[in-house]
Write an enzyme that holds these catalytic residues in place. Structure first.
Site, PDB file in Angstrom:
ATOM      1  CB  SER A 131      42.969  37.616  39.199  1.00  0.00           C
ATOM      2  OG  SER A 131      43.234  36.062  38.463  1.00  0.00           O
ATOM      3  CG  ASP A 132      49.026  38.998  36.648  1.00  0.00           C
ATOM      4  OD1 ASP A 132      48.794  40.004  36.035  1.00  0.00           O
ATOM      5  OD2 ASP A 132      50.435  38.512  36.939  1.00  0.00           O
TER       6      ASP A 132
END
Length: 194
Positions: free
Chosen positions: A68-69
């Site tokens: 995730s970013d």
């Protein structure tokens, strides 16, 4: 069934994933997060989420790996972590009375099959008009120097907002759980019966 890995050292993402009550481990991905020239926010978070998940595949060859970013965009510009109180005050002054959009990229990589699922979740934060004193008080009380956009929505930052718009409030903290649950079910890992 493959085991679950969170490709992150973020305590906030860990706490969010713990809500699903599925056993998991955390591991630090080794990914250069520098944006490519001209890379749009959605493309950036998607690329980085995918890179984070896939970077751990050799170490975890029979796992479901979550990457995730997240980035924050205000007036078309990416707004990073402020790191200093002065920069935090500047970011909040710029956000005052405006809409800040967060883009969170999510990737679920099955390292055994090579199957990759990705999604980008937008989330809009409508800031109310903030006085200089309110901004100073907030930065002093919450010290949001390592938070994109200079606030913590899960804490006192909620007092800065007029309203929030998005599919999943967890997205704002860094891990879109509704989308993740959909991805996990496609991999035969239903949080309700795990």
């Amino acid at each position: 069934m493959p085991r679950l890995i969170l490709a992150s050292t973020s305590p906030w993402r860990r706490a969010l994933l713990e809500k699903l009550t599925i056993p998991f481990e955390c591991a630090a991905p080794d990914v250069d997060e520098t944006p490519m020239p001209g890379e749009a926010p959605r493309q950036l978070v998607l690329r980085l989420a995918q890179a984070k998940a896939q970077s751990l595949a050799a170490r975890f060859p029979n796992h479901l790996i979550i990457g995730s970013d997240q980035i924050c965009v205000l007036d078309g510009e990416i707004t990073g972590k402020p790191l200093t109180e002065e920069k935090a005050r500047q970011q909040l002054a710029k956000a005052s009375g405006n809409i800040v959009t967060f883009y969170t990229g999510l990737a679920l990589y099955n390292s055994a099959s090579g199957h990759l699922q990705t999604e980008v979740e937008p989330f809009d934060v409508h800031f109310r008009h903030l006085s200089e004193a309110e901004i100073d008080d907030y930065v002093r009380k919450e010290h949001p120097l390592h938070c994109a956009g200079s606030f913590k929505s899960e804490g006192l930052g909620i007092a800065l907002f007029e309203r929030l718009e998005g599919r999943d409030p967890n997205t704002l903290i860094g891990l879109p759980l509704i989308a993740l649950c959909q991805m996990l079910r496609r991999e035969e890992m239903n949080p309700l019966n795990a």
